[in-house]
Design an enzyme around this catalytic site. Sequence first.
Site, PDB file in Angstrom:
ATOM      1  N   GLY A  11      17.186  14.555  41.932  1.00  0.00           N
ATOM      2  CA  GLY A  11      17.621  15.921  42.190  1.00  0.00           C
ATOM      3  C   GLY A  11      16.738  16.928  41.473  1.00  0.00           C
ATOM      4  N   GLN A  12      17.045  18.199  41.663  1.00  0.00           N
ATOM      5  CA  GLN A  12      16.197  19.258  41.116  1.00  0.00           C
ATOM      6  C   GLN A  12      16.070  19.174  39.598  1.00  0.00           C
ATOM      7  OE1 GLN A  12      16.140  23.258  43.201  1.00  0.00           O
ATOM      8  NE2 GLN A  12      18.268  22.702  43.524  1.00  0.00           N
ATOM      9  N   ASP A  36      25.201   3.651  41.309  1.00  0.00           N
ATOM     10  CA  ASP A  36      26.301   4.384  41.932  1.00  0.00           C
ATOM     11  C   ASP A  36      27.272   4.763  40.813  1.00  0.00           C
ATOM     12  OD1 ASP A  36      28.480   5.359  43.283  1.00  0.00           O
ATOM     13  OD2 ASP A  36      28.855   3.541  44.453  1.00  0.00           O
ATOM     14  N   ALA A  60      25.476  14.959  41.235  1.00  0.00           N
ATOM     15  CA  ALA A  60      26.640  15.704  41.718  1.00  0.00           C
ATOM     16  C   ALA A  60      26.614  15.767  43.236  1.00  0.00           C
ATOM     17  CB  ALA A  60      26.647  17.123  41.152  1.00  0.00           C
ATOM     18  N   TYR A 125      34.385  21.986  46.169  1.00  0.00           N
ATOM     19  CA  TYR A 125      33.275  21.794  45.233  1.00  0.00           C
ATOM     20  C   TYR A 125      33.640  22.295  43.841  1.00  0.00           C
ATOM     21  CZ  TYR A 125      28.807  22.565  42.897  1.00  0.00           C
ATOM     22  OH  TYR A 125      27.791  22.578  41.978  1.00  0.00           O
ATOM     23  N   LYS A 129      34.301  20.000  40.479  1.00  0.00           N
ATOM     24  CA  LYS A 129      33.431  20.190  39.309  1.00  0.00           C
ATOM     25  C   LYS A 129      34.257  20.538  38.068  1.00  0.00           C
ATOM     26  CE  LYS A 129      29.565  20.055  38.944  1.00  0.00           C
ATOM     27  NZ  LYS A 129      28.711  18.909  38.503  1.00  0.00           N
TER      28      LYS A 129
END
Length: 292
Positions: A11-12, A36, A60, A125, A129
């Site tokens: 990811g970023q 996982d 995420a 979302y 979170k």
Amino acid sequence: MARFLITGAKGQVGYCLTQQLTGKAEILAVDRDELDITDQSAVKNIVVFFKPDVIINAAAHTAVDRAESEAELSEAINVKGPQYLAEAANEIGAVILHISTDYVFEGTGAGEYKEDDQTHPQGVYGRTKLDGEIAVQKANPKHIILRTAWVFGEHGNNFVKTMLRLGKEREVLGVVGDQIGGPTYAGDIASTLIKIAFEIINGRTDVFGTYHFSGQPYVSWYEFADAIFAAAETEKLLKKRPHLNPITSADYPTPAKRPANSRLDLSKIKAVFGIEPSDWRKALKNIKAYSS
């Protein structure tokens, strides 16, 4: 040499973490193909095997609109995964650093949201979170939760890349002008997490808790897009800059409601760690790297 387990490595932020930690620590960087995080036994096995000093969870389910129809998947990745990582870290005495989001707030208040302000997520979302934050807090007292917003970087999909692509395809673009936040460079999130991690490794034990970190100055998506195209024009990435029109959130309906106000108060992280806001305008000077 300190040992870091990084999840969400493709990811970023995960990508930047791996790049910046190389040579500074022993790293085990994993993405969903290698681990996982929703598999409790797999998480426990890899933590027991590698014995990290620090786990940084950059994994995420961030597809905000898809989350509305993928609630179970969001719950698994955003709540259960962080819980399992925090529990496994706690069992071996490791620290966990966990990335969260401005979406835990309602986003309708005035001013900047502080860490202890009332949370009230408006969608799946944000709710998952927030539940993930709570799960981490309960599972491991040695935790750092870093809430951020509007993440962009050279690696992965983000608003900057979308604007550059659309700028090549269209002469006129409508961009939302009534949502305000702080664009945050992924590389700055990574360096912030690394700085915090090493301060803890070097003996700081009074810093655990929740912090806010994002970019400044605060702008609308429309203003951010305008800055992106200005940078692209300077570097001659576009033959012709598209005409931008500010539109309202109502003009651009989405399955998930976006916060109108995503401004995060950054005074705590500066006071505790001396960390300054992300300079997103500086990050845009490298605009050529986003167009490849």
